[in-house]
Design an enzyme around this catalytic site. Structure first.
Site, PDB file in Angstrom:
ATOM      1  N   HIS A 365     -86.638 -36.230  19.292  1.00  0.00           N
ATOM      2  CA  HIS A 365     -85.669 -35.173  19.027  1.00  0.00           C
ATOM      3  C   HIS A 365     -84.678 -35.026  20.173  1.00  0.00           C
ATOM      4  O   HIS A 365     -83.495 -34.801  19.973  1.00  0.00           O
ATOM      5  CB  HIS A 365     -86.394 -33.842  18.817  1.00  0.00           C
ATOM      6  CG  HIS A 365     -86.781 -33.646  17.389  1.00  0.00           C
ATOM      7  ND1 HIS A 365     -87.914 -32.976  17.003  1.00  0.00           N
ATOM      8  CD2 HIS A 365     -86.177 -34.036  16.256  1.00  0.00           C
ATOM      9  CE1 HIS A 365     -87.989 -32.975  15.687  1.00  0.00           C
ATOM     10  NE2 HIS A 365     -86.955 -33.614  15.213  1.00  0.00           N
ATOM     11  N   CYS A 677     -68.407 -49.568   5.800  1.00  0.00           N
ATOM     12  CA  CYS A 677     -68.823 -48.426   6.620  1.00  0.00           C
ATOM     13  C   CYS A 677     -69.938 -48.789   7.602  1.00  0.00           C
ATOM     14  O   CYS A 677     -70.535 -47.922   8.210  1.00  0.00           O
ATOM     15  CB  CYS A 677     -69.236 -47.249   5.747  1.00  0.00           C
ATOM     16  SG  CYS A 677     -70.674 -47.577   4.729  1.00  0.00           S
TER      17      CYS A 677
HETATM   18  C1  PEP Z   1     -75.278 -49.965   6.612  1.00  0.00           C
HETATM   19  O1  PEP Z   1     -76.350 -50.412   6.212  1.00  0.00           O
HETATM   20  O2  PEP Z   1     -74.351 -50.672   7.033  1.00  0.00           O
HETATM   21  C2  PEP Z   1     -75.020 -48.516   6.589  1.00  0.00           C
HETATM   22  C3  PEP Z   1     -73.823 -48.051   6.833  1.00  0.00           C
HETATM   23  O3  PEP Z   1     -76.077 -47.690   6.359  1.00  0.00           O
HETATM   24  P1  PEP Z   1     -77.227 -47.355   7.417  1.00  0.00           P
HETATM   25  O4  PEP Z   1     -76.801 -47.929   8.736  1.00  0.00           O
HETATM   26  O5  PEP Z   1     -77.341 -45.877   7.429  1.00  0.00           O
HETATM   27  O6  PEP Z   1     -78.399 -48.040   6.819  1.00  0.00           O
END
Ligand code: PEP
Ligand code: MG
Length: 758
Positions: A365, A677
């Site tokens: 945490h 992303c």
């Molecule tokens: C990914 O897998 O690229 C993503 C953005 O999700 P996470 O990193 O949360 O798995």
């Protein structure tokens, strides 16, 4: 043989330092192989010699004194050939080198094997015998196996700075100043160590009969209330730094201290006759044992919270304050055996430069909060004699997970300049806040942010984000001790949507499983990344999914800037089922009287199967978003969290780039907007390529956004396309990464992209 091996490895792993470990190894191997000599020589890169580090059978005085160059003797030959050498008359071998200090002349038989870890030669292990005989195949195989096992232990010891005794005479010169742990929160901090210890020691408490049960219960109630008060005060001190969502952690603490939980159990034990301190220790240790047995790292970490609370109550039972008023230095680096969020609250925010915890990991945490607050942090620095650090000058490198005590002037200057550079760059980049990410030839690509905590959101706006491309909803779920209710979720989501309105906010439905666990919803599997993860979990629990989606839709009432995104999609059936539930949730919300639009729905492309079904997936939804972190892990079959294969996790692997290109091309053909992303979008080198591939938007962490924007504004789209064409012809990830690095350096971005990153 297997049994002996297992026992030796076990014994070695529990040795306290490298020289003890090697002593055990040579003794046990000599015994198991019934030879007269077993020795280990380690390669010291500084002197470039093999140093005798442990022996059974040769003179002990030779340990640390005797060394051989790579061209000397059979040991040198084993090292340079990197394969075993097995001879029945060593002195007759042309490479034999006589070492008088070891008293080794009468030994005829020689078997030496290299110690290699991850392709790196660490040393040589040797067995010898007086009589002339050839060691047989199974003996050779045994020693090779032993050496392979030992290599990992030596490498670990070396990484944690344990190999300092090479040679022992130089020990004094080489003062141990660098300690390695795990990165907890990025950034560089320079300051003075302030060691903070728990106010009491639970493990030292004994059991004894209560003189008066009523009095003991009363004492306990008072201590419990005092601890509650203390947590509230410490929580309040942090409240200007954290938002209500992060502050919920302190509610979790207070809940644990609740009469129904810990309190009730301690009371029951006092009624059974133990005094308050003893009853408290028993209950806390029982909880801790329970948590520590859990396989899940996140759950194991929760043991820390319980100990912290138990210690606070104990301090009050023993009649002293658990949170005394300390005088913290102006530039405090807070150090503790086990840092807790409450300890964080004890230092005034303007004095805190860094955090160091001997125990714990990036899942603790305290590390989660440190990241939210932007404090450089190193966790799990197991080898540091932390109590001796108090008052010393310390550098915390939260990028690499290293700390340096009493640094040299040179090192201090080096880190000070990294710190200054970071500050200056940040200031420069702030100037870009309201500028669009537009190339010199007029190609515009929106840059959005990934968020989880609300502090991320605030920082994102400061950095000029145009929307949220990934809101990781599991983060607020992780901060609680049960599933948040619909109303609670609605409030949390509303905050995100309001903060960014009218810009869009893409909320991902709960993505647990894999490496992300909830304390109250444990998933124990042999292969969690290939198991019950993301959409698989929520489709199996439509009640959780519907509740979450309803909360999201209600939260967007009057704003209508919500987009919903589905993680870990592998087949079209999952999209159909999820869409069905989203429509249902929307209809239910309308029935309740809300007048809110149906949100856009998108699919994450994270599984290789999805790459080959872009057409089918894209035709069902409003947008596609590539989760390049998982896509890379699954394409390359490399666990994204396993340090052993970290070198193989190559973001610029040609196969990854081909997949990314294919996704962008197909999405364009069917007219479905596509974005990225994952971390790659926030890497300036990656962002240039993704833009050239034709992605419509990139979403990244707020820290990297200004850097990416600055690079994209400094190049032309045509230049990026040429660079893409060039790297798509290359066959190796390393070559691709260095080509990109070089091209961007030549284009004048060396300062922004920093040293090589792949
Ligand atoms: C990914 O897998 O690229 C993503 C953005 O999700 P996470 O990193 O949360 O798995
Ligand atoms: Mg993912």
């Amino acid at each position: 043989m297997l049994d002996i091996l297992r026992r030796i490895v076990q014994e070695v792993s529990s040795a306290t330092d490298i020289s003890d470990a090697l002593k055990v190894v040579v003794a046990r191997i000599r015994e198991a192989m019934r030879t007269e000599v077993c020795s280990v020589y380690l390669y010291d890169p500084e002197s470039q010699r093999y140093v005798l580090m442990a022996t059974e059978g040769l003179k002990q005085e030779a340990v640390g004194r005797v060394s051989l160059s790579p061209s000397q003797g059979l040991v040198g030959l084993v090292g340079s050939r990197e394969e075993p050498i097995n001879v029945d008359n060593a002195p007759e071998h042309p490479k034999f080198y006589f070492l008088s200090e070891t008293g080794e002349d009468p030994f005829l038989s020689f078997l030496g094997v290299p110690i290699i870890h991850h392709k790196r030669l660490m040393g040589v292990m040797v067995v010898q015998q007086r009589d002339s005989r050839q060691f047989d195949q199974s003996e050779e195989a045994f020693l090779v196996t032993m050496s392979a096992q030992l290599a990992g232990v030596i490498a670990h010891a070396e990484a944690t700075g344990n190999i300092l005794e090479i040679p022992p005479s130089a020990e004094k010169k080489k003062k141990r100043t660098r300690f390695a742990g795990a990165p907890g929160s990025p950034g560089v901090g320079l300051g003075q160590a302030f060691v903070i210890s728990p106010a009491a020691d639970l493990s030292g408490v004994v059991d004894k009969p209560a003189d008066s049960i009523e009095e003991e219960i009363e004492r306990f109630e008072e201590a419990l209330e005092a601890a509650r008060r203390e947590i509230r005060i410490l929580g309040k001190k942090l409240s200007s730094e954290l938002n209500p969502e992060e502050m919920a952690l302190f509610d979790v603490y207070l809940n644990m201290l609740d009469d129904q939980a810990l309190g009730a159990e301690v009371r029951a034990r006092i009624v059974d006759g133990n005094w308050a301190q003893g009853a408290l220790r028993q209950v806390v240790m029982q909880y801790v044992g329970h948590f520590q047995m859990m396989e899940d790292v996140y759950l194991r970490e929760r043991a820390t919270d319980i100990i912290d609370l138990g210690t606070r109550i104990l301090a009050h039972l023993q009649g002293h304050d658990a949170a005394p008023e300390y005088e913290f230095p102006q530039d405090t680096i807070l150090v503790s055996e086990e840092l807790t969020p409450a300890m964080l609250g004890e230092v005034p925010a303007d004095k805190l430069r860094g955090l160091v915890s001997v125990k714990g990991s990036s899942n603790s945490h305290v590390a989660i909060l440190a990241r939210a607050m932007g404090i450089p942090t190193v966790m799990g620095v197991v080898d540091v004699p932390y109590a001796q650090l108090h008052g010393l000058e310390l550098i915390v490198d939260g990028y690499r997970g290293h700390i340096y005590s009493s640094p040299t002037d040179e090192l201090r200057e080096q880190y000070q300049s990294i710190y200054d550079e970071e500050q200056a760059l940040q200031e420069d980049l702030e100037g870009l806040r309201n500028m669009p990410a537009e190339t010199t030839d007029g190609h515009r690509i929106p840059l959005w942010v990934n968020t989880g905590l609300i502090t991320d959101a605030v920082r994102s706006l400061e950095r000029g984000a145009e929307g949220v491309g990934l809101y990781r909803t599991e983060v607020p779920f992780m901060m609680k001790d049960r599933f948040p209710s619909e109303v609670e979720q609605q409030q949390i989501y509303r905050q995100q949507l309001e903060t960014f309105a009218p810009n869009p906010v893409t909320m991902r439905t709960l993505d647990v499983g894999g490496d992300k666990a909830l304390t109250y919803f444990p998933i124990n599997e042999a292969n969690p990344f290939l198991g019950w993860r993301g959409i698989r979990v929520t489709l199996d629990h439509p009640e959780i999914f519907l509740l979450q989606v309803r909360a999201m839709i209600k939260a967007s009432d009057g704003l209508n800037n919500l987009r919903i995104m589905l993680p870990m999609i592998t087949s079209v059936g999952e999209v159909d089922d999820a869409l069905h539930l989203v429509y249902r949730a929307h209809a239910e919300v309308l029935e309740e009287g809300y007048e809110v639009d149906m949100p856009q729905v998108g699919v994450m492309i994270e599984v290789p199967a999805a790459v080959y079904q872009i057409r089918e997936l894209g035709s069902r939804v409003d947008f596609l978003s590539v989760g390049s972190n998982d896509l890379t892990q699954y394409l390359l079959a490399v666990d994204r969290n396993n340090p052993r294969v970290a070198d193989l996790y190559q973001a610029f692997h040609p196969a990854v780039l081909s997949a990314l290109k294919m996704i962008a091309d197909t999405a364009r053909e069917i007219g479905c907007p596509a974005s990225v992303c994952g971390e790659l979008a926030g890497n300036p080198l990656g962002a240039v390529l993704l833009m050239a591939m034709g992605y419509d938007m990139l979403s990244m962490n707020a820290t990297n956004l200004p850097k990416v924007k600055s690079v994209l504004r400094g190049v032309s789209h045509a230049w990026a396309e040429e660079l893409l064409q060039e790297v798509m012809k290359l066959e190796s990830a390393q070559v691709i990464a260095s080509t990109l690095q070089l091209s961007l350096e030549q284009a004048g971005f060396a300062r922004i992209i920093g040293p090589v990153r792949t």
